[in-house]
Design a protein around this motif. Structure first.
Motif, PDB file in Angstrom:
ATOM      1  N   LEU A  39       0.876  -1.179  -0.021  1.00 59.56           N
ATOM      2  CA  LEU A  39      -0.033  -0.010   0.079  1.00 59.56           C
ATOM      3  C   LEU A  39       0.795   1.062   0.076  1.00 59.56           C
ATOM      4  N   ILE A  41       0.850   5.034   1.540  1.00 54.84           N
ATOM      5  CA  ILE A  41       0.585   5.894   2.646  1.00 54.84           C
ATOM      6  C   ILE A  41       1.187   7.191   2.411  1.00 54.84           C
ATOM      7  N   ILE A  48       2.048  -4.982   3.561  1.00 58.81           N
ATOM      8  CA  ILE A  48       1.344  -5.173   5.021  1.00 58.81           C
ATOM      9  C   ILE A  48       0.870  -6.582   4.805  1.00 58.81           C
ATOM     10  N   PHE A  51       0.347  -8.366   8.111  1.00 60.89           N
ATOM     11  CA  PHE A  51      -0.349  -7.489   8.755  1.00 60.89           C
ATOM     12  C   PHE A  51      -1.791  -7.668   8.605  1.00 60.89           C
ATOM     13  N   GLY A  57      -9.357  -3.397  11.658  1.00 60.30           N
ATOM     14  CA  GLY A  57     -10.441  -2.751  10.837  1.00 60.30           C
ATOM     15  C   GLY A  57     -10.649  -3.871   9.726  1.00 60.30           C
ATOM     16  N   VAL A  61     -11.018  -4.247   4.081  1.00 63.38           N
ATOM     17  CA  VAL A  61     -10.775  -2.845   3.762  1.00 63.38           C
ATOM     18  C   VAL A  61      -9.197  -2.658   3.206  1.00 63.38           C
ATOM     19  N   GLN A  65      -7.562  -1.563  -0.914  1.00 64.43           N
ATOM     20  CA  GLN A  65      -6.602  -0.702  -1.348  1.00 64.43           C
ATOM     21  C   GLN A  65      -5.426  -1.199  -1.913  1.00 64.43           C
ATOM     22  N   ALA A  70      -3.573   4.322  -0.293  1.00 67.33           N
ATOM     23  CA  ALA A  70      -4.572   4.303   0.661  1.00 67.33           C
ATOM     24  C   ALA A  70      -4.470   5.460   1.728  1.00 67.33           C
ATOM     25  N   SER A  73      -8.173   7.066   2.385  1.00 66.66           N
ATOM     26  CA  SER A  73      -8.951   6.013   3.446  1.00 66.66           C
ATOM     27  C   SER A  73      -8.426   5.876   4.803  1.00 66.66           C
ATOM     28  N   PHE A  74      -7.091   5.730   4.873  1.00 69.83           N
ATOM     29  CA  PHE A  74      -6.409   5.755   5.952  1.00 69.83           C
ATOM     30  C   PHE A  74      -6.581   6.907   7.023  1.00 69.83           C
ATOM     31  N   VAL A  77     -10.409   7.435   8.193  1.00 68.99           N
ATOM     32  CA  VAL A  77     -10.861   6.432   9.375  1.00 68.99           C
ATOM     33  C   VAL A  77     -10.473   7.124  10.939  1.00 68.99           C
ATOM     34  N   HIS A  79      -7.336   7.120  12.171  1.00 66.87           N
ATOM     35  CA  HIS A  79      -6.678   5.932  12.828  1.00 66.87           C
ATOM     36  C   HIS A  79      -5.594   6.631  14.055  1.00 66.87           C
ATOM     37  N   ALA A  83      -1.638   3.360  15.822  1.00 65.34           N
ATOM     38  CA  ALA A  83      -1.754   2.659  14.415  1.00 65.34           C
ATOM     39  C   ALA A  83      -0.767   3.239  13.406  1.00 65.34           C
ATOM     40  N   MET A  86       2.622   1.792  14.251  1.00 64.91           N
ATOM     41  CA  MET A  86       2.674   0.611  13.537  1.00 64.91           C
ATOM     42  C   MET A  86       3.170   0.594  12.101  1.00 64.91           C
ATOM     43  N   LEU A  87       2.780   1.597  11.355  1.00 60.91           N
ATOM     44  CA  LEU A  87       3.146   1.724  10.102  1.00 60.91           C
ATOM     45  C   LEU A  87       4.807   1.420   9.772  1.00 60.91           C
TER      46      LEU A  87
HETATM   47  C1  HEM Z   1      -0.894  -0.484   7.122  1.00 61.77           C
HETATM   48  C2  HEM Z   1      -2.012   0.394   7.457  1.00 61.77           C
HETATM   49  C3  HEM Z   1      -2.772   0.279   8.547  1.00 61.77           C
HETATM   50  C4  HEM Z   1      -2.575   0.225   9.775  1.00 61.77           C
HETATM   51  C5  HEM Z   1      -1.261   0.005  10.606  1.00 61.77           C
HETATM   52  C6  HEM Z   1      -3.792   0.341  10.541  1.00 61.77           C
HETATM   53  C7  HEM Z   1      -4.078  -0.054  11.827  1.00 61.77           C
HETATM   54  C8  HEM Z   1      -5.203   0.001  12.713  1.00 61.77           C
HETATM   55  C9  HEM Z   1      -5.443  -0.120  13.882  1.00 61.77           C
HETATM   56  C10 HEM Z   1      -4.253  -0.259  15.054  1.00 61.77           C
HETATM   57  C11 HEM Z   1      -6.855  -0.100  14.295  1.00 61.77           C
HETATM   58  C12 HEM Z   1      -7.444   0.082  15.552  1.00 61.77           C
HETATM   59  C13 HEM Z   1      -8.039   1.545  15.850  1.00 61.77           C
HETATM   60  C14 HEM Z   1      -6.795   2.542  15.912  1.00 61.77           C
HETATM   61  O1  HEM Z   1      -5.856   2.417  16.730  1.00 61.77           O
HETATM   62  O2  HEM Z   1      -6.943   3.544  15.224  1.00 61.77           O
HETATM   63  C15 HEM Z   1      -7.308   0.124  12.943  1.00 61.77           C
HETATM   64  C16 HEM Z   1      -8.725   0.245  12.619  1.00 61.77           C
HETATM   65  C17 HEM Z   1      -9.144   0.527  11.357  1.00 61.77           C
HETATM   66  N1  HEM Z   1      -8.895   0.605  10.332  1.00 61.77           N
HETATM   67 FE1  HEM Z   1      -6.725   0.450  10.006  1.00 61.77          FE
HETATM   68  N2  HEM Z   1      -4.604   0.267   9.586  1.00 61.77           N
HETATM   69  C18 HEM Z   1      -4.196   0.651   8.273  1.00 61.77           C
HETATM   70  C19 HEM Z   1      -4.889   0.897   7.001  1.00 61.77           C
HETATM   71  C20 HEM Z   1      -5.895   1.117   7.043  1.00 61.77           C
HETATM   72  C21 HEM Z   1      -6.787   1.183   5.706  1.00 61.77           C
HETATM   73  C22 HEM Z   1      -6.145   1.632   4.377  1.00 61.77           C
HETATM   74  C23 HEM Z   1      -7.915   1.414   5.949  1.00 61.77           C
HETATM   75  C24 HEM Z   1      -9.253   1.879   5.029  1.00 61.77           C
HETATM   76  C25 HEM Z   1      -9.434   1.347   3.758  1.00 61.77           C
HETATM   77  C26 HEM Z   1      -8.336   0.913   7.389  1.00 61.77           C
HETATM   78  C27 HEM Z   1      -9.526   0.846   8.103  1.00 61.77           C
HETATM   79  C28 HEM Z   1      -9.430   0.719   9.424  1.00 61.77           C
HETATM   80  C29 HEM Z   1     -10.906   0.462   9.721  1.00 61.77           C
HETATM   81  C30 HEM Z   1     -12.250   0.814   9.281  1.00 61.77           C
HETATM   82  C31 HEM Z   1     -10.763   0.377  11.107  1.00 61.77           C
HETATM   83  C32 HEM Z   1     -11.679   0.141  12.368  1.00 61.77           C
HETATM   84  C33 HEM Z   1     -12.093   1.589  13.058  1.00 61.77           C
HETATM   85  C34 HEM Z   1     -13.214   1.201  14.142  1.00 61.77           C
HETATM   86  O3  HEM Z   1     -13.534   0.276  14.363  1.00 61.77           O
HETATM   87  O4  HEM Z   1     -13.345   2.269  14.719  1.00 61.77           O
HETATM   88  N3  HEM Z   1      -7.013   0.678   7.921  1.00 61.77           N
HETATM   89  N4  HEM Z   1      -6.438   0.139  11.909  1.00 61.77           N
END
Ligand code: HEM
Length: 141
Positions: A39, A41, A48, A51, A57, A61, A65, A70, A73-74, A77, A79, A83, A86-87
């Motif tokens: 991806l 960002i 990933i 991961f 999430g 999703v 992407q 992304a 979309s990143f 949300v 994040h 989060a 973590m990248l």
């Molecule tokens: C490598 C990239 C990413 C990482 C490391 C990551 C990490 C995380 C983490 C740790 C969470 C838990 C909530 C938080 O701590 O913010 C989360 C939730 C979420 N992420 Fe990601 N994310 C990544 C990419 C994405 C992308 C590209 C999308 C969308 C297309 C996405 C959509 C979501 C959604 C929908 C949730 C749930 C939010 C919720 O339930 O409130 N994430 N992500």
């Protein structure tokens, strides 16, 4: 003999690491399967694959992407800082400069635009000064 600059490299030798691998978007776009998923960002490329099934999430999703940019979309949300931290684990390189979107260019334009706006606002009081001068001239004459 090349010596690594010591200044500012107090965190785990990060200051020594200078080379960046650049990837063309064409290359990133090929990594769009669940066995190999990259991806972009904010101009950075992330592998990933490992991961996918850990993402809070969900896998889906991320698969949507796969191989693409992304950033939006990143951010949508909202994040957490965790989060974003973590990248770093999945970072493999940067998008090749010739493939960078005008997204970053427009930010630069925004910055360049700022002083112009400043100059413009400085010009506003000038007519007021003229009016003041006229009043002064009339009242004194
Ligand atoms: C490598 C990239 C990413 C990482 C490391 C990551 C990490 C995380 C983490 C740790 C969470 C838990 C909530 C938080 O701590 O913010 C989360 C939730 C979420 N992420 Fe990601 N994310 C990544 C990419 C994405 C992308 C590209 C999308 C969308 C297309 C996405 C959509 C979501 C959604 C929908 C949730 C749930 C939010 C919720 O339930 O409130 N994430 N992500």
């Amino acid at each position: 003999m090349a010596t690594a600059e010591g200044s500012g490299s107090d965190e785990q030798g990060q200051g020594v690491e200078t080379s960046v691998t650049y990837y063309r978007l064409e290359e990133v776009a090929k990594r769009n399967s669940s066995e190999d998923l990259w991806l972009v960002i904010h101009g950075r490329v992330y592998d990933i694959t490992r991961f996918l099934n850990e993402h809070p999430g969900g896998e889906e999703v991320l698969q949507e992407q796969a191989g693409a940019d992304a950033s939006e979309s990143f951010e949508d949300v909202g994040h957490s800082t965790d989060a974003r931290e973590m990248l770093k684990q999945y970072y493999i390189g940067d998008v090749h400069p010739s493939d960078l979107k005008p997204e970053s260019g427009s930010k630069l334009l925004g910055v360049l635009d700022f002083p112009h706006r400043g100059c413009y606002s400085l010009r506003l009081p000038v007519p007021l000064l003229h009016v003041g001068k006229q009043i002064l001239l009339r009242t004194s004459g």
